[in-house]
Structures are given as structure tokens and as C-alpha cells.
Design a protein around this motif. Structure first.
Motif, PDB file in Angstrom:
ATOM      1  N   GLY A   1       0.796  -1.222   0.000  1.00  0.00           N
ATOM      2  CA  GLY A   1       0.000   0.000   0.000  1.00  0.00           C
ATOM      3  C   GLY A   1       0.827   1.268   0.000  1.00  0.00           C
ATOM      4  O   GLY A   1       0.560   2.200  -0.765  1.00  0.00           O
ATOM      5  N   PHE A   2       1.843   1.315   0.845  1.00  0.00           N
ATOM      6  CA  PHE A   2       2.666   2.516   0.917  1.00  0.00           C
ATOM      7  C   PHE A   2       3.486   2.719  -0.348  1.00  0.00           C
ATOM      8  O   PHE A   2       3.666   3.850  -0.782  1.00  0.00           O
ATOM      9  CB  PHE A   2       3.585   2.470   2.143  1.00  0.00           C
ATOM     10  CG  PHE A   2       2.955   3.011   3.380  1.00  0.00           C
ATOM     11  CD1 PHE A   2       3.252   4.285   3.823  1.00  0.00           C
ATOM     12  CD2 PHE A   2       2.060   2.259   4.109  1.00  0.00           C
ATOM     13  CE1 PHE A   2       2.674   4.790   4.959  1.00  0.00           C
ATOM     14  CE2 PHE A   2       1.480   2.756   5.255  1.00  0.00           C
ATOM     15  CZ  PHE A   2       1.772   4.032   5.688  1.00  0.00           C
ATOM     16  N   SER A   3       3.997   1.646  -0.941  1.00  0.00           N
ATOM     17  CA  SER A   3       4.782   1.831  -2.164  1.00  0.00           C
ATOM     18  C   SER A   3       3.896   2.298  -3.310  1.00  0.00           C
ATOM     19  O   SER A   3       4.278   3.193  -4.077  1.00  0.00           O
ATOM     20  CB  SER A   3       5.524   0.546  -2.534  1.00  0.00           C
ATOM     21  OG  SER A   3       4.612  -0.493  -2.776  1.00  0.00           O
ATOM     22  N   ALA A   4       2.713   1.737  -3.438  1.00  0.00           N
ATOM     23  CA  ALA A   4       1.796   2.179  -4.491  1.00  0.00           C
ATOM     24  C   ALA A   4       1.356   3.619  -4.259  1.00  0.00           C
ATOM     25  O   ALA A   4       1.317   4.426  -5.198  1.00  0.00           O
ATOM     26  CB  ALA A   4       0.584   1.254  -4.552  1.00  0.00           C
ATOM     27  N   ALA A   5       1.038   3.959  -3.012  1.00  0.00           N
ATOM     28  CA  ALA A   5       0.612   5.326  -2.706  1.00  0.00           C
ATOM     29  C   ALA A   5       1.730   6.324  -2.967  1.00  0.00           C
ATOM     30  O   ALA A   5       1.483   7.417  -3.508  1.00  0.00           O
ATOM     31  CB  ALA A   5       0.151   5.418  -1.257  1.00  0.00           C
ATOM     32  N   TYR A   6       2.969   5.963  -2.624  1.00  0.00           N
ATOM     33  CA  TYR A   6       4.086   6.873  -2.852  1.00  0.00           C
ATOM     34  C   TYR A   6       4.284   7.129  -4.345  1.00  0.00           C
ATOM     35  O   TYR A   6       4.478   8.269  -4.761  1.00  0.00           O
ATOM     36  CB  TYR A   6       5.374   6.311  -2.248  1.00  0.00           C
ATOM     37  CG  TYR A   6       6.544   7.229  -2.426  1.00  0.00           C
ATOM     38  CD1 TYR A   6       6.792   8.227  -1.515  1.00  0.00           C
ATOM     39  CD2 TYR A   6       7.391   7.131  -3.519  1.00  0.00           C
ATOM     40  CE1 TYR A   6       7.862   9.105  -1.668  1.00  0.00           C
ATOM     41  CE2 TYR A   6       8.444   7.995  -3.705  1.00  0.00           C
ATOM     42  CZ  TYR A   6       8.681   8.972  -2.764  1.00  0.00           C
ATOM     43  OH  TYR A   6       9.724   9.839  -2.944  1.00  0.00           O
ATOM     44  N   VAL A   7       4.225   6.091  -5.141  1.00  0.00           N
ATOM     45  CA  VAL A   7       4.438   6.254  -6.578  1.00  0.00           C
ATOM     46  C   VAL A   7       3.320   7.094  -7.194  1.00  0.00           C
ATOM     47  O   VAL A   7       3.581   7.998  -7.991  1.00  0.00           O
ATOM     48  CB  VAL A   7       4.547   4.874  -7.271  1.00  0.00           C
ATOM     49  CG1 VAL A   7       4.506   5.009  -8.777  1.00  0.00           C
ATOM     50  CG2 VAL A   7       5.829   4.178  -6.837  1.00  0.00           C
TER      51      VAL A   7
ATOM     52  N   GLY B   1       9.853   3.259  -3.173  1.00  0.00           N
ATOM     53  CA  GLY B   1       9.080   4.128  -4.058  1.00  0.00           C
ATOM     54  C   GLY B   1       9.943   5.186  -4.718  1.00  0.00           C
ATOM     55  O   GLY B   1       9.746   5.534  -5.885  1.00  0.00           O
ATOM     56  N   LEU B   2      10.919   5.696  -3.990  1.00  0.00           N
ATOM     57  CA  LEU B   2      11.853   6.672  -4.548  1.00  0.00           C
ATOM     58  C   LEU B   2      12.647   6.081  -5.709  1.00  0.00           C
ATOM     59  O   LEU B   2      12.807   6.717  -6.752  1.00  0.00           O
ATOM     60  CB  LEU B   2      12.801   7.154  -3.447  1.00  0.00           C
ATOM     61  CG  LEU B   2      13.840   8.186  -3.814  1.00  0.00           C
ATOM     62  CD1 LEU B   2      13.166   9.519  -4.054  1.00  0.00           C
ATOM     63  CD2 LEU B   2      14.844   8.311  -2.674  1.00  0.00           C
ATOM     64  N   THR B   3      13.114   4.858  -5.548  1.00  0.00           N
ATOM     65  CA  THR B   3      13.884   4.220  -6.621  1.00  0.00           C
ATOM     66  C   THR B   3      12.988   3.866  -7.813  1.00  0.00           C
ATOM     67  O   THR B   3      13.417   3.962  -8.958  1.00  0.00           O
ATOM     68  CB  THR B   3      14.607   2.960  -6.118  1.00  0.00           C
ATOM     69  OG1 THR B   3      13.644   2.016  -5.635  1.00  0.00           O
ATOM     70  CG2 THR B   3      15.596   3.292  -5.020  1.00  0.00           C
TER      71      THR B   3
END
Length: 124
Positions: free
Chosen positions: A42-48, A110-112
Motif C-alpha cells: 500500500g505505501f509503495s503504491a501510494a508513494y508512486v 518508491g523513490l527508486t
């Protein structure tokens, strides 16, 4: 087939994040494994998604983590090492809740991913 360095960075950070989620689930609180997986996804998708929306309004796009012409060791290469050190933490401190480490590692992932997406969009 040429592998772009930013894509390799995103892949290695993703593998380190998977290792962190697995070690946190095994050595941390085992009843939180599903929670850790949901937090990471969830956090990686939201960050992107949020970062993509913010970058559309930006006047100048940020440069990729690993530039096209690499001179020396890019600071972006430290990110997978940091996430791997997070993955070692549950082994030495068993039975704790490691959701905060997973959230931090997910933001770094997410940054990468955004860096790899910017390079891919610039090529096409």
C-alpha cells in the motif's frame, strides 16, 4: 538487452524490501505478517501515485538517482544496503513490531521506482 542502472536499483531495493517483510514476519510478531505485506504494498503504491501527481505540476523534474554518465559511486546505491540492514534488524531484536522500518523501506523503494520511471519516460 541493456539493463538501465536505475531499473536495477529499483529491482534490488524491491528484493531487499521483500526480505525485510519476510524477516519481520518470521522473527518479529508472526501474527503481523499480513499487516506487513499490506503496509509494504500500500505505501509503495501510494508513494508512486502521489509522487507522479506532484511531479506533473513541477516546473523542473528532479534528476534520476543514478545519472546517465556515472562518475564514482552514486549515493543511490546506498539505498539497497540500508534496506538490507533494516532486514537484519528483526534477527537481532526478535518479537518486536517492525512496521516503521517497513514504512521507511517502502518509501525508499518508491523513490527508486520513481527514478526508474523518470528515466524510462525520458528514453521513449
Amino acid at each position: 538487452m541493456k539493463i538501465e542502472p536505475n531499473q536495477a536499483l529499483a529491482f534490488s531495493t524491491g528484493m531487499a524490501l521483500i526480505l525485510l517483510v519476510l524477516t519481520a514476519g518470521v522473527f518479529g510478531r508472526p501474527d503481523f505478517l499480513v499487516r506487513y505485506v499490506l503496509v509494504a504494498a500500500g505505501f509503495s503504491a501510494a508513494y508512486v501515485v502521489i509522487n507522479t501527481l506532484i511531479e506533473r505540476r513541477a516546473v523542473v523534474l528532479p534528476p534520476p538517482l543514478i545519472p546517465e554518465r556515472v562518475i564514482g559511486l552514486p549515493i543511490g546505491m546506498v539505498i539497497p544496503l540500508l534496506v538490507l540492514s533494516f532486514a537484519a534488524t528483526p534477527v537481532f531484536l526478535p518479537g518486536q513490531d517492525f512496521a516503521l522500518l517497513i514504512i521507511i523501506a517502502t518509501v525508499l523503494f518508491g523513490l527508486t521506482v520513481r527514478s526508474a520511471m523518470r528515466v524510462r519516460r525520458a528514453e521513449s
